[in-house]
Design a protein around this motif. Structure first.
Motif, PDB file in Angstrom:
ATOM      1  N   GLY A   6       7.306  46.037  54.638  1.00 32.48           N
ATOM      2  CA  GLY A   6       6.264  45.542  55.538  1.00 32.48           C
ATOM      3  C   GLY A   6       4.877  45.610  54.947  1.00 32.48           C
ATOM      4  O   GLY A   6       4.010  44.786  55.255  1.00 32.48           O
ATOM      5  N   LEU A  51      -9.112  24.092  59.460  1.00 34.43           N
ATOM      6  CA  LEU A  51      -9.369  25.524  59.407  1.00 34.43           C
ATOM      7  C   LEU A  51      -8.547  26.244  60.477  1.00 34.43           C
ATOM      8  O   LEU A  51      -7.823  27.209  60.185  1.00 34.43           O
ATOM      9  N   PRO A  98       8.827  40.939  49.622  1.00 34.36           N
ATOM     10  CA  PRO A  98       8.758  41.890  50.737  1.00 34.36           C
ATOM     11  C   PRO A  98       9.785  41.627  51.838  1.00 34.36           C
ATOM     12  O   PRO A  98      10.344  42.573  52.375  1.00 34.36           O
ATOM     13  N   LEU A  99      10.048  40.357  52.146  1.00 36.42           N
ATOM     14  CA  LEU A  99      10.938  40.109  53.270  1.00 36.42           C
ATOM     15  C   LEU A  99      12.378  40.464  52.938  1.00 36.42           C
ATOM     16  O   LEU A  99      13.116  40.955  53.789  1.00 36.42           O
ATOM     17  N   VAL A 143      10.971  41.634  58.755  1.00 36.23           N
ATOM     18  CA  VAL A 143      11.202  42.955  58.161  1.00 36.23           C
ATOM     19  C   VAL A 143      11.902  43.863  59.150  1.00 36.23           C
ATOM     20  O   VAL A 143      12.860  44.556  58.812  1.00 36.23           O
ATOM     21  N   VAL A 192      -2.746  33.604  52.003  1.00 38.57           N
ATOM     22  CA  VAL A 192      -2.526  32.310  52.667  1.00 38.57           C
ATOM     23  C   VAL A 192      -3.767  31.934  53.464  1.00 38.57           C
ATOM     24  O   VAL A 192      -4.220  30.785  53.452  1.00 38.57           O
ATOM     25  N   LEU A 193      -4.347  32.943  54.123  1.00 38.46           N
ATOM     26  CA  LEU A 193      -5.552  32.707  54.912  1.00 38.46           C
ATOM     27  C   LEU A 193      -6.691  32.214  54.022  1.00 38.46           C
ATOM     28  O   LEU A 193      -7.360  31.216  54.325  1.00 38.46           O
ATOM     29  N   ALA A 232      -1.464  31.349  58.810  1.00 39.94           N
ATOM     30  CA  ALA A 232      -1.518  32.704  58.256  1.00 39.94           C
ATOM     31  C   ALA A 232      -1.139  33.731  59.316  1.00 39.94           C
ATOM     32  O   ALA A 232      -0.373  34.676  59.050  1.00 39.94           O
ATOM     33  N   LEU A 290       6.775  35.848  49.053  1.00 36.72           N
ATOM     34  CA  LEU A 290       6.905  36.670  50.255  1.00 36.72           C
ATOM     35  C   LEU A 290       8.362  36.778  50.678  1.00 36.72           C
ATOM     36  O   LEU A 290       8.869  37.867  50.945  1.00 36.72           O
ATOM     37  N   VAL A 291       9.035  35.630  50.693  1.00 42.23           N
ATOM     38  CA  VAL A 291      10.421  35.626  51.174  1.00 42.23           C
ATOM     39  C   VAL A 291      11.343  36.371  50.213  1.00 42.23           C
ATOM     40  O   VAL A 291      12.157  37.207  50.616  1.00 42.23           O
ATOM     41  N   ASN A 334      -4.859  26.233  59.501  1.00 36.77           N
ATOM     42  CA  ASN A 334      -4.474  27.122  58.407  1.00 36.77           C
ATOM     43  C   ASN A 334      -4.548  28.595  58.789  1.00 36.77           C
ATOM     44  O   ASN A 334      -3.708  29.396  58.380  1.00 36.77           O
ATOM     45  N   LEU A 336       2.518  33.641  60.055  1.00 43.85           N
ATOM     46  CA  LEU A 336       3.228  34.237  58.927  1.00 43.85           C
ATOM     47  C   LEU A 336       3.196  35.766  59.018  1.00 43.85           C
ATOM     48  O   LEU A 336       4.203  36.441  58.793  1.00 43.85           O
ATOM     49  N   LEU A 337       2.017  36.243  59.381  1.00 42.50           N
ATOM     50  CA  LEU A 337       1.855  37.698  59.481  1.00 42.50           C
ATOM     51  C   LEU A 337       2.762  38.257  60.570  1.00 42.50           C
ATOM     52  O   LEU A 337       3.584  39.151  60.321  1.00 42.50           O
ATOM     53  N   LEU A 355      -6.551  30.813  51.065  1.00 46.01           N
ATOM     54  CA  LEU A 355      -6.295  29.453  50.577  1.00 46.01           C
ATOM     55  C   LEU A 355      -6.525  28.424  51.676  1.00 46.01           C
ATOM     56  O   LEU A 355      -7.073  27.343  51.430  1.00 46.01           O
ATOM     57  N   GLY A 356      -6.113  28.779  52.901  1.00 47.70           N
ATOM     58  CA  GLY A 356      -6.277  27.863  54.026  1.00 47.70           C
ATOM     59  C   GLY A 356      -7.746  27.582  54.290  1.00 47.70           C
ATOM     60  O   GLY A 356      -8.150  26.432  54.509  1.00 47.70           O
ATOM     61  N   VAL A 357      -8.569  28.655  54.264  1.00 42.83           N
ATOM     62  CA  VAL A 357     -10.005  28.467  54.480  1.00 42.83           C
ATOM     63  C   VAL A 357     -10.585  27.610  53.350  1.00 42.83           C
ATOM     64  O   VAL A 357     -11.394  26.706  53.583  1.00 42.83           O
ATOM     65  N   LEU A 369       4.539  31.779  49.755  1.00 39.67           N
ATOM     66  CA  LEU A 369       5.643  31.937  50.708  1.00 39.67           C
ATOM     67  C   LEU A 369       6.921  32.348  49.994  1.00 39.67           C
ATOM     68  O   LEU A 369       7.651  33.229  50.445  1.00 39.67           O
ATOM     69  N   ILE A 398       3.328  42.481  53.323  1.00 43.01           N
ATOM     70  CA  ILE A 398       3.114  41.249  54.099  1.00 43.01           C
ATOM     71  C   ILE A 398       1.632  40.938  54.229  1.00 43.01           C
ATOM     72  O   ILE A 398       1.203  39.796  54.132  1.00 43.01           O
ATOM     73  N   TRP A 399       0.840  41.998  54.445  1.00 45.88           N
ATOM     74  CA  TRP A 399      -0.600  41.808  54.628  1.00 45.88           C
ATOM     75  C   TRP A 399      -1.250  41.022  53.492  1.00 45.88           C
ATOM     76  O   TRP A 399      -1.897  39.998  53.752  1.00 45.88           O
ATOM     77  N   PHE A 425       6.402  40.429  59.789  1.00 52.47           N
ATOM     78  CA  PHE A 425       6.721  41.791  60.245  1.00 52.47           C
ATOM     79  C   PHE A 425       8.002  41.805  61.032  1.00 52.47           C
ATOM     80  O   PHE A 425       8.800  42.730  60.946  1.00 52.47           O
ATOM     81  N   ALA A 437      -0.058  39.028  51.341  1.00 51.46           N
ATOM     82  CA  ALA A 437       0.401  37.636  51.282  1.00 51.46           C
ATOM     83  C   ALA A 437      -0.254  36.804  52.372  1.00 51.46           C
ATOM     84  O   ALA A 437      -0.754  35.700  52.123  1.00 51.46           O
ATOM     85  N   ALA A 438      -0.281  37.347  53.597  1.00 50.57           N
ATOM     86  CA  ALA A 438      -0.869  36.613  54.714  1.00 50.57           C
ATOM     87  C   ALA A 438      -2.353  36.373  54.466  1.00 50.57           C
ATOM     88  O   ALA A 438      -2.887  35.291  54.749  1.00 50.57           O
TER      89      ALA A 438
END
Lengths: 610, 602
Positions: free
Chosen positions: A72, B275, A66-67, B293, A82-83, B282, A62-63, B278, B285-286, A85-87, A59, A75-76, B290, A78-79
């Motif tokens: 833009g 799951l 790109p932010l 931005v 995060v996804l 994500a 990201l902040v 999280n 965040l996505l 890591l979350g899984v 995060l 962003i993909w 955007f 990074a997201a």
């Protein structure tokens, strides 16, 4: 009696000194087989914690990346990261549960079996002292608690503490000023945590003991239902129960107040820390020594830490509950087993049934010193095949004497010998195979009549013609012909304690059980007390056949029972004061006449005839 | 098809209708428990609503701090906004924490009030249920209902409901905050609710059966455990230990397996939640990234949105933790409500008739009695017992003597016909008068934990010590009581194994003596006494029974000596009826019995 729970308010604080950790470590023997999986579970849980702490790192990038540059395209990735890591975190948590939960239940089951085995092994004197409600609450709720603590409490406690520690390092990494603020703010938490332990574990112990007492009250109200109904004392017992329940309520509320105390700090600390960090963070950011991304990441990290911090209170109280539960369990596990098998047991290959009491003394442990021994030097010899009646006043120790023969209690002096062997040199299994008992209050187990009668013959459990024969014969001798009229005959389940049978019927089944065991020595404690005259006469006729070849010791209250015996022993003031034939004693012994004879019926006769 | 009462409680699968009726039944029970506490519940809910709102305010304030406070400080060097925001945060935090701490105590008070109410109800109800129920429903199960099942309910109330209410509020407030802060993120979160609902439904369905199974096993465990401990002497004497250990081990394994299966479901549910959480983070965040931005969203707001999304699922985890306590409590409540639904076979009268002073005349008019339809014990029974008469009831086992006694004490009601006391049907007599007037002493002399004096005082709870002693003396129990270590204050439990069967009977006699009823029923109450004690009791009885009605069932015909009248019963009918001397002099059944008994005395 240091182990009677109801009278040991001091135990909690004494044992408290022993330390929670050391107490809980006593679980080791049961936990060991599951230990590797539990540790692995912790490792996995820790990894999950680290993964969740890693997310703020992305995060921040990201902040600040790109932010802030308004790119833009970045962003993909990074997201997606995060996804991923979350899984991963979800998978790790699933793995933790998979690793830890099954072993948890296995430890619980193993402990429950050990606990039950220990209780079955402990002598009757232990069971005299302990109410079964207290034992029950240990076998059920205390063990449940231990399981939950093992598969959930301890894992999360350790993992969350480590996560919090790592989290603090990460916070310092983002900004040492903010990290320091957070750390200082949490100091009261640690102090209160200590106070909490002191306060909570005392109340927890009291609550568990009171629950045990309440369980006992419930049990008695159910078992004593006939008495309560007969006297219409439902209200009275309800009042008593209510008082106990109120006490428990008071304790539970005290417990809640302790928990409320720690909740206050657990919630207050993060919020105050967040607020102060916001102030300091914004100030640092304005002076440029902290990027917005770092501030962002700091709060994201601190948020991840919130749950572990909040959970500490819950986990700590669970740990103290578990510790109290372990204390309570070990009060039983630590109980010395006074009656044990000898190290090198003797066996009697062909028991003949010669039973000798040589200067037998016995006193109950808690009997005050000024009282003489209940049995104060009993000398008695039973020849093989002989039937001896034991006669004495209520409370003279007849039942106690019969209990000594199968080592339900051990003599406190002198010895009992079977075929010349001290019964303490036999294994209890062997001894109790040679000697069978019928108790006056006939305990039947919830099983079929057949299983109850053949209880002493486990080798016949499979059925077969021999089993049928033994069963038929025993029932016949005991005049238990009512069995044929039961809905399923001998296969009828008699309720727990044989509640649906009458006292006389139960006694006959208990007698049949002793007979079916085909022992060398038969010990019968007033086995015919609940029978009517007719039935009694028939049972006696049957018994004579058995007693012709079996050594028997029969506690008798009635002349009719005494006539079954070859000789009679008179128990008086803890000794056998006379042995002889019924007619001899009747003629020569005043006390015997007083105890056994109802022939001073003269005045009754007058009334009857009047 | 529906199930009523405790019927079918050993099953863990029910049809749909059965499930519904059982669930409705337990919900009704829960409702009736909470209704008296409405006020307190409302107050507690108020406290928790405010405190949760205050807690949820946090991330929004952080967002404000970053988006408003920081620029103000940097660009206008104005520290005011950030100070205000931080003060708001502090106040919210402190109040929130204080209120939640307050709520913890509040909710404990409520749950303890519910619990004590429930405990008392089950206790009272099981006392009210007739012997018929107690004889068929094993005592271990009834104990399980009142111990481990109530324990599950306690867990639900202590932890479950609080977790649930807090969780729902928490999620609700976060949803509101998200809508206000950034509707787009709220939309993303709304999508996440779809798998959440499915996952929860799946878990709910599966776990219900699983948790029922655990309750069944835990009850079996308790039954076996209690039976072993109460029968420990027989267990030892007949070497049942190993076999018991095997049986118990099987049940323990069954219980373990049932538990493990229930927990395993949870092991899928919980990571599933994480799951979903999280993935949503994500996604938020996505979407949010955007829009930052493109300038549609502030950085601080993004932070708040991410924090909210992450925290949105936190209570879900907690709620899931407590879902299992809900499930086991629901299963427990089903069983408890089943017991409460059982109607006592012997009902208290709706319009009780008072009988302040009973004379003790008992009449059986056309009484028919069967324990189960078809198993007739008394076919058509009539009997008049005038006040003050002492009756000896004789007959072989199974002739219906004890049944007669139980009908007289109203342990059972006749299937047809009536039993009356002083002309009043026992069914309409006020229970307190009935129990004061008629007392029954049985062979099983049960002692309760407490002192000897307390046990005797059960016959008359407000008795003075002198009265207790007098009663003990009257039945000849005084000497042995005095010989106990603490005399009348000796705890019978500590010496439970040591008060002999005969002594227990003496104590229960003393109880009856103290109760001083107009009608006394003795069912084999002297069976375990030795002859000198029996003689003493008989002497006591002679005075006690002088002006009272008594029915004595005894195998030892010595009782006959104090009877005015002897009844010989056979197959539920009276076959001989007369004064003892007349019957003995005759040639009937009683004359034979009596002769046989006389012979047995030598």
């Amino acid at each position: 009696m240091p182990n009677t729970p109801t009278e040991t308010p001091a135990t909690a604080s004494d044992a408290h000194g022993a330390g929670t950790l050391r107490t809980l470590l006593r679980l080791m023997p049961w936990v060991r087989p599951a230990l590797s999986r539990i540790i692995l579970g912790m490792v996995v849980a820790l990894l999950a914690g680290l993964v969740s702490l890693a997310i703020p790192l992305i995060l921040q990038n990201l902040v600040d990346g790109p932010l802030s540059t308004r790119d833009g395209a970045q962003i993909w990735p990074a997201a997606i990261l995060v996804l991923v890591l979350g899984v991963l975190e979800a998978c790790l948590i699933a793995a933790r549960r998979f690793l830890v939960l099954t072993p948890g239940t296995q430890v619980e089951a193993a402990m429950r079996n050990s606990f039950y085995a220990k209780l079955q092994d402990l002598p009757v004197s232990f069971h005299d002292r302990w109410q079964s409600g207290q034992l029950l609450s240990r076998a059920m709720s205390d063990l449940n608690l231990v399981r939950r603590w093992l598969s959930f409490g301890v894992v999360l406690l350790i993992v969350n503490i480590v996560t919090i520690a790592v989290g603090f390092v990460v916070l310092f990494f983002w900004s040492w000023v903010l990290g320091l603020i957070f750390l200082v703010c949490s100091v009261p938490l640690w102090i209160y945590g200590y106070v909490f332990e002191q306060r909570y574990s005392l109340v927890a112990r009291r609550s568990q003991d009171q629950q045990g007492d309440l369980a006992t009250a419930v049990e008695e109200s159910v078992h004593g239902i006939r008495v309560l109904k007969a006297f219409g004392r439902g209200r009275y017992s309800l009042d008593k129960f209510t008082r106990q329940a109120e006490e428990l309520r008071g304790t539970e509320i005290e417990k809640a107040q302790a928990v409320a105390g720690i909740w206050l700090w657990l919630l207050l600390v993060p919020d105050v820390a967040f607020a102060l960090c916001l102030l300091a963070g914004v100030w640092l950011a304005s002076s440029g020594s902290l990027t917005v991304g770092q501030l962002f990441a700091f709060f994201a990290t601190a948020t991840v830490l919130r749950f572990p911090i909040e959970s500490i209170g819950f986990l700590l109280s669970m740990t103290f509950d578990a510790r109290t539960a372990v204390d309570r369990l070990f009060e039983v596990f630590d109980e010395p087993d006074g009656i044990q098998d000898p190290e090198s047991p003797v066996t009697i290959a062909d028991p003949r049934g010669r039973l000798i009491f040589a200067d037998v003394h016995f006193r109950y442990q808690d009997s005050p010193a000024q009282y003489p021994d209940l049995l104060d030097g009993v000398d008695l010899e039973l020849e093989p095949g002989e039937t001896m009646a034991l006669v004495g006043l209520t409370g003279s120790g007849k039942t106690t004497l019969t209990a000594l023969v199968t080592r339900l209690y051990d003599v406190t002096g002198g010895a009992i010998r079977l075929d010349g062997v001290d019964i303490r040199d036999l294994t209890r299994q062997d001894l109790r195979r040679h000697i069978a008992m019928a108790f006056e209050d006939a305990t039947l187990f919830s099983a079929s009549v057949r299983d109850n009668v053949l209880l002493g013959r486990p080798e016949l459990a499979g059925g077969g013609t021999e089993a049928d024969e033994v069963l038929r014969e025993a029932l016949e001798i005991a005049q238990a012909d009512f069995v044929a009229e039961l809905p399923d005959g001998a296969e009828t389940r008699v309720g727990e304690e044989g509640l649906s049978l009458s006292g006389g019927q139960r006694q006959r089944l208990a007698l049949a059980r002793a007979i079916a065991a085909r022992p060398a020595v038969l010990v019968l404690d007033d086995p015919l007390s609940a029978l009517d005259v007719d039935t009694e006469a028939r049972v006696e006729a049957g018994l004579r056949r058995v007693l012709a070849t079996t050594t028997a010791l029969i506690v008798a209250h009635r002349p009719s029972t005494v006539t079954l015996a070859d000789r009679v022993a008179l128990l008086e003031n803890g000794r056998v004061t006379a042995v002889g034939r019924h007619s001899e004693l009747l003629a020569s012994n005043d006390h015997y006449r007083y105890v056994i004879s109802s022939l001073d019926d003269d005045k009754n006769e007058i009334r009857v005839n009047a | 098809m529906t199930v009523t009462g405790v019927e079918g409680e050993e099953r863990s699968e029910y049809t749909r209708e059965e499930s519904r009726s059982i669930r409705d039944r337990s919900l009704r029970l829960l409702g009736s428990l909470l209704r008296p506490l409405r006020g307190r519940v409302a107050y507690a809910v108020g406290v928790i609503v405010i405190s949760t709102a205050l807690q949820v305010a946090g991330p929004t304030l952080i967002a404000l701090g970053i988006d408003q406070g920081l620029p103000a400080l940097m660009k206008q060097h104005d520290g005011m906004p950030i100070l205000l925001i931080v003060s708001a945060y502090l106040i919210a935090g402190i109040f929130g924490a204080v209120l939640i701490s307050h709520f913890t105590v509040l909710s404990a008070r409520i749950s303890q009030a519910v619990l004590i109410d429930l405990r008392k109800r089950v206790f009272r109800h099981s006392q009210r249920l007739s012997l018929e129920f107690h004889e068929s429903y094993t005592s271990g199960r009834l104990i399980a209902r009142q111990t481990s099942d109530l324990e599950s309910v306690r867990e639900l109330l202590d932890e479950g409901i609080t977790g649930l209410v807090r969780g729902i509020l928490y999620m609700g407030f976060i949803a509101v905050a998200l809508v206000l802060l950034d509707p787009w993120s709220a939309l993303v979160l709304a999508f996440a609710l779809i798998p959440l609902v499915f996952l929860t439904r799946w878990f709910q369905k599966r776990s219900q059966t699983r948790f029922r199974a655990t309750r069944v096993f835990s009850a079996r465990l308790i039954v076996q455990f209690v039976e072993t401990m109460t029968g420990i002497r027989a267990v030892k004497a007949f070497r049942k230990e190993a076999r018991n250990a095997k049986e118990f081990g099987d049940i323990v394994e069954g219980y373990r397996d049932a538990n493990a299966q229930a927990i395993r479901l949870f092991g899928i549910f919980d990571p599933g939640l994480i799951l979903i959480g999280n993935v949503t983070v994500a996604a938020v965040l996505l979407v949010g990234g955007f829009r930052v931005v493109s300038g549609g969203l502030e950085i601080g707001a993004l932070l708040a949105v991410v924090l909210y999304t992450r925290r949105f699922f936190d209570p879900m985890e907690e709620m899931a933790q407590f879902y299992n306590s809900y499930q086991s409590a629901a299963a427990a409540l089903e069983k408890i409500s089943g017991v409460l639904e059982e109607e006592p076979g012997v009902v208290d009268p709706t319009h009780p008739v008072d009988l302040w002073q009973s004379n003790g005349a008992v009449d059986f008019t056309d009484v028919r009695f069967e324990y189960q339809p078809g198993r007739v014990i008394l076919p058509d029974f009539g009997l008049h017992i005038p006040a003050g008469q002492t009756i000896a009831l004789v007959g072989s086992t199974g002739a219906g003597k004890s049944t007669l006694a139980k009908l007289m004490a109203r342990f059972y009601d006749p299937t047809a016909g009536s039993v009356t006391l002083d002309g009043i049907d026992l069914r309409s007599l006020h229970p307190k008068d009935l129990r004061r007037a008629i007392v029954m002493v049985t062979q099983e002399a049960y002692l309760f934990s407490g002192s000897v004096a307390e046990n005797i005082a059960l016959g008359k709870p407000d008795a003075s010590f002198e009265e207790i002693q007098r009663a003990a003396r009257a039945v000849g129990a005084d000497p042995f009581i005095r010989a106990l270590p603490d005399g009348y204050d000796t705890d019978v439990n500590k010496r439970g194994g040591r008060v002999s069967a005969g002594q227990r009977q003496l104590l229960s006699f003393a109880r009856a003596f103290l109760a001083d009823p107009a009608v006394l029923i003795l069912d084999e109450a002297t069976a375990s006494l030795d002859i000198p004690s029996e003689r003493l009791v008989q002497e006591g009885l002679t005075t006690l029974l002088a002006d009272r009605t008594a029915v004595i069932i005894a195998h030892r015909l010595s009782t006959v000596a104090i009877a005015d009248r002897v009844l010989v019963m056979e197959h539920g009918c009276i076959v001989e009826d007369g004064a003892p001397a007349d019957l003995i002099a005759g040639t009937g059944r009683f004359a034979k019995l009596h002769a046989a008994w006389r012979e047995s005395l030598v």
